[in-house]
Design a protein around this motif. Structure first.
Motif, PDB file in Angstrom:
ATOM      1  N   UNK A 280       0.811  -1.214   0.000  1.00 50.57           N
ATOM      2  CA  UNK A 280       0.000   0.000   0.000  1.00 50.57           C
ATOM      3  C   UNK A 280       0.848   1.270   0.000  1.00 50.57           C
ATOM      4  N   UNK A 281       2.157   1.104   0.074  1.00 48.28           N
ATOM      5  CA  UNK A 281       3.040   2.267   0.068  1.00 48.28           C
ATOM      6  C   UNK A 281       3.083   3.021   1.381  1.00 48.28           C
ATOM      7  N   UNK A 282       2.574   2.428   2.460  1.00 48.74           N
ATOM      8  CA  UNK A 282       2.498   3.148   3.739  1.00 48.74           C
ATOM      9  C   UNK A 282       3.880   3.453   4.310  1.00 48.74           C
ATOM     10  N   UNK A 283       4.812   2.517   4.168  1.00 48.82           N
ATOM     11  CA  UNK A 283       6.175   2.741   4.679  1.00 48.82           C
ATOM     12  C   UNK A 283       6.843   3.872   3.908  1.00 48.82           C
TER      13      UNK A 283
ATOM     14  N   UNK B 138       6.499  11.985  -1.630  1.00 50.10           N
ATOM     15  CA  UNK B 138       5.655  11.080  -2.409  1.00 50.10           C
ATOM     16  C   UNK B 138       4.320  10.806  -1.723  1.00 50.10           C
ATOM     17  N   UNK B 139       3.970  11.623  -0.744  1.00 48.91           N
ATOM     18  CA  UNK B 139       2.754  11.369   0.040  1.00 48.91           C
ATOM     19  C   UNK B 139       1.495  11.329  -0.814  1.00 48.91           C
ATOM     20  N   UNK B 140       1.451  12.090  -1.883  1.00 45.61           N
ATOM     21  CA  UNK B 140       0.252  12.124  -2.709  1.00 45.61           C
ATOM     22  C   UNK B 140       0.227  11.111  -3.824  1.00 45.61           C
ATOM     23  N   UNK B 141       1.255  10.293  -3.916  1.00 41.47           N
ATOM     24  CA  UNK B 141       1.331   9.294  -4.987  1.00 41.47           C
ATOM     25  C   UNK B 141       0.856   7.952  -4.450  1.00 41.47           C
ATOM     26  N   UNK B 142      -0.227   7.410  -4.970  1.00 41.66           N
ATOM     27  CA  UNK B 142      -0.745   6.139  -4.442  1.00 41.66           C
ATOM     28  C   UNK B 142       0.086   4.949  -4.911  1.00 41.66           C
TER      29      UNK B 142
ATOM     30  N   UNK C 218       7.477   3.389  -8.170  1.00 43.11           N
ATOM     31  CA  UNK C 218       8.176   3.702  -9.426  1.00 43.11           C
ATOM     32  C   UNK C 218       7.794   5.113  -9.895  1.00 43.11           C
ATOM     33  N   UNK C 219       8.091   6.128  -9.105  1.00 39.87           N
ATOM     34  CA  UNK C 219       7.617   7.477  -9.443  1.00 39.87           C
ATOM     35  C   UNK C 219       8.212   8.028 -10.733  1.00 39.87           C
ATOM     36  N   UNK C 220       9.333   7.482 -11.174  1.00 38.63           N
ATOM     37  CA  UNK C 220       9.935   7.942 -12.428  1.00 38.63           C
ATOM     38  C   UNK C 220       9.071   7.624 -13.646  1.00 38.63           C
TER      39      UNK C 220
ATOM     40  N   UNK D 292       2.359  16.719 -15.598  1.00 40.61           N
ATOM     41  CA  UNK D 292       2.321  17.536 -14.377  1.00 40.61           C
ATOM     42  C   UNK D 292       2.569  16.726 -13.103  1.00 40.61           C
ATOM     43  N   UNK D 293       2.124  15.452 -13.100  1.00 44.85           N
ATOM     44  CA  UNK D 293       2.324  14.636 -11.890  1.00 44.85           C
ATOM     45  C   UNK D 293       3.811  14.476 -11.584  1.00 44.85           C
TER      46      UNK D 293
END
Length: 457
Positions: free
Chosen positions: A401-404, A412-416, A422-424, A429-430
């Motif tokens: 869930x990406x909680x850690x 990266x708090x707003x990225x689910x 893999x934010x790259x 705009x994201x």
């Protein structure tokens, strides 16, 4: 009146303390002594987080002794000289202490023994105080230590452990033996903000609470990064505020898969201590060399610094490194991922990583830190030295869930999930809105470089 000195080192507790009980049986009065040796600073062991935790442990030990009519004596100087001086002042015939396993500990024992002998005083060194099974207590045929964990675990499991000792009811200390002021946690600078409270009381309270509330689920949840279901007992075990022997006994009393998994982790601790006792050079040198040609130079140094700061571009690795900076502690799965990324994806010398961990880890332990780093780097006891942990796949598995990541990488708090791992891959705009770096290297390129360096392609 008979007097003994009890030298405390990595055994800062009153419960289950064989040297203390032996001294109390042999003497009418004892001197509980801790020496602040500058050699510890020179050896690199005296990092701020450990000094702060140590101050808590000493204060708690002194409090426990005071409740029993005694007190802790603290001196500063070379251990052998200070112990000899205290023994002379107190008229003590014997000095009792726990056996260590590192080269530093062995040298300390040798120096102390030589210092006491001219005065006709004896040094009594007790095994199975810092570990559950003493290093060298079990050995395979034809060798002085086990080099593979599984056969060691089988023998270790069958080994009878001594019965834990109760804390003494009374302790009498010669009033003439002077003590310096105890060190204070508040006097230590650069301590991690989230560092826990040290001491035997805190450690025993944590052990009791964790066994009753979380041990049963440990087998299923110990790798859950966000769930944080580990015991967090490692700092207390490192300083000996909690007895490893007692922890094994109490866990086994519960039975079940969770308790068994926890006991296995305690066995890993003993395993590394017996390796280091037999091969003390493994603290600095490859246990099994792979003839690595580790990266050096400006680019490698920049990558190393980004790793230290938690700015590698791989969120789960960065989360682990930031947890380390804030708490002086890191989840075990995070340690594996951070170490694998440094040594195999970035191909940077394991000693650089081990050195950084020792600067911050409150449980920084030469045996477990150095040999775990070697295990991950493939230069230690791992039977699969070429294994490489993929931080993206590991994050999906142990932080689905990406909680850690969200907890430790607020950029990266707003990225689910799963995109947060893999934010790259975000576009437009994201991606532009994120104040987060691109990966230092692609995982494919890192793997190719590692295999080429190890001669596997």
């Amino acid at each position: 009146m008979n007097v003994c000195v009890v030298l405390f080192t990595s055994d800062l507790r009153l419960h289950d303390h064989p040297p203390l009980r032996a001294a109390l049986r042999a003497a009418d009065e004892i001197v509980p002594l801790f020496v602040r040796d500058p050699a510890v600073d020179r050896a690199g062991f005296a990092a701020p987080n450990r000094l702060a935790f140590l101050a808590d442990c000493l204060a708690d030990l002194d409090r426990g002794l005071s409740e029993r009519g005694g007190r802790l004596v603290v001196r500063t100087g070379a251990t052998a000289a200070e112990v000899r001086a205290v023994a002379r002042q107190a008229g003590a015939d014997e000095v009792h202490m726990a056996a260590g396993c590192s080269a530093f500990a062995h040298d300390r024992e040798d120096r102390l023994r030589r210092a006491l002998e001219p005065d006709g005083r004896r040094l009594q060194v007790h095994d199975a105080v810092i570990t559950a099974v003493p290093p060298g207590g079990i050995t395979p045929q034809g060798s002085d230590h086990f080099a593979v964990f599984t056969p060691y675990f089988r023998r270790w499991t069958a080994e009878p452990l001594r019965t834990p000792l109760a804390a003494p009811r009374a302790v009498r200390v010669p009033p003439a033996v002077r003590s310096e002021e105890l060190p204070a946690r508040a006097s230590v600078a650069s301590v991690s903000a989230g560092l826990p409270t040290g001491g035997e009381r805190a450690g025993r309270k944590r052990l009791t609470a964790w066994l009753s509330r979380h041990a049963d689920a440990y087998a299923d949840r110990h790798d859950d990064l966000a769930g944080d279901a580990t015991s967090r007992l490692s700092p207390y075990l490192h300083f000996g505020a909690v007895s490893a022997t007692e922890a094994v006994h109490r866990a086994r009393a519960r039975s079940g898969a969770g308790a068994e998994a926890f006991v296995r982790q305690l066995c890993w601790r003993d395993f590394h201590h017996q390796v280091l006792a037999a091969r003390p050079e493994a603290a600095r040198e490859d246990y099994r060399t792979r003839h690595d040609r580790w990266r050096h130079g400006e680019e490698a140094e920049a990558d190393l610094q980004a790793w230290r700061e938690g700015r590698t571009g791989y969120p789960v690795v960065d989360a682990a490194m930031r947890q380390l900076a804030h708490e002086g502690w890191m989840h075990n799965r995070g340690r594996l991922l951070a170490a694998s990324f440094l040594t195999k994806t970035l191909y940077i010398d394991w000693r650089e990583g081990a050195r950084h961990f020792l600067r911050l880890l409150v449980d920084g332990d030469i045996a477990n830190n150095q040999l775990n780093w070697q295990w991950v780097a493939g230069t230690g006891t791992d039977t699969r030295p070429g294994r490489v942990l993929n931080p993206v796949l590991q994050a999906r598995r142990y932080d689905p869930e990406g909680a850690y990541v969200h907890r430790w990488v607020p950029e990266l708090a707003g990225v689910p999930a799963p995109a947060v791992h893999e934010p790259w891959k975000l576009t437009g705009p994201e991606r532009a809105a994120l104040d987060y770096p691109d990966p230092l290297v692609s995982l494919a390129d890192g793997l190719t470089r590692f295999r080429h360096a190890r001669g596997r392609d």
